[in-house]
Write a protein that holds these residues in place. Structure first.
Motif, PDB file in Angstrom:
ATOM      1  N   ARG A  37      39.578  14.270 102.020  1.00  0.00           N
ATOM      2  CA  ARG A  37      38.675  14.274 100.869  1.00  0.00           C
ATOM      3  C   ARG A  37      39.221  15.175  99.791  1.00  0.00           C
ATOM      4  O   ARG A  37      39.980  16.112 100.065  1.00  0.00           O
ATOM      5  CB  ARG A  37      37.264  14.704 101.269  1.00  0.00           C
ATOM      6  N   ARG A  44      43.394  18.062  97.922  1.00  0.00           N
ATOM      7  CA  ARG A  44      42.973  17.145  98.966  1.00  0.00           C
ATOM      8  C   ARG A  44      43.048  17.856 100.315  1.00  0.00           C
ATOM      9  O   ARG A  44      44.015  18.566 100.599  1.00  0.00           O
ATOM     10  CB  ARG A  44      43.869  15.904  98.964  1.00  0.00           C
ATOM     11  N   TYR A  93      36.548  10.399  99.285  1.00  0.00           N
ATOM     12  CA  TYR A  93      37.052  10.359 100.654  1.00  0.00           C
ATOM     13  C   TYR A  93      38.115   9.264 100.768  1.00  0.00           C
ATOM     14  O   TYR A  93      37.902   8.129 100.325  1.00  0.00           O
ATOM     15  CB  TYR A  93      35.907  10.110 101.625  1.00  0.00           C
TER      16      TYR A  93
END
Length: 120
Positions: A37, A44, A93
């Motif tokens: 995510r 990330r 996500y």
């Protein structure tokens, strides 16, 4: 290998969502699958990982006890059940796999991402 996520959306804190990642193409070469995510302004991060047979799973400390990763090999689909969602879970996500370089198409593959927004 192509990866397509679905299931994101807007939910209130404490609610639940179930994300799906459908894989297509040379899925026989996929071993471990992951969910990552990325929140606005942040790097990330790895959320959860599952092995080929689903026997081993790992989670980021921030989601342990709330998220469950699973996999249906027959359907070439991975899931992320997210319960007790918090505003800090808000992020895009991504589904991710890494194909061994012993295959000519070896490398990292990412889905397009699905937005999860948790309101307080």
């Amino acid at each position: 290998v192509q990866l397509v996520e679905s299931g994101g959306g807007l939910v209130q804190a404490g609610g639940s969502l179930r994300l799906s990642c459908a894989a297509s193409g040379s899925t026989f070469s996929i071993n471990t699958m992951d969910w990552y995510r990325q929140a606005p302004g942040k790097q990330r991060e790895l959320v959860a990982t599952i092995t080929s047979d689903g026997g081993i799973t790992n989670y980021a400390d921030s989601v342990k006890g709330r998220f469950t990763i699973s996999r249906d090999k027959a359907k070439n689909t991975m899931y992320l059940q997210m319960n007790s969602l918090k505003p800090e879970d808000t992020a895009v996500y991504y589904c991710h796999v890494e194909i061994p370089y012993s295959w000519w198409y070896g490398g990292e593959y990412w889905g397009q991402g699905t937005q999860v927004t948790v309101s307080s």
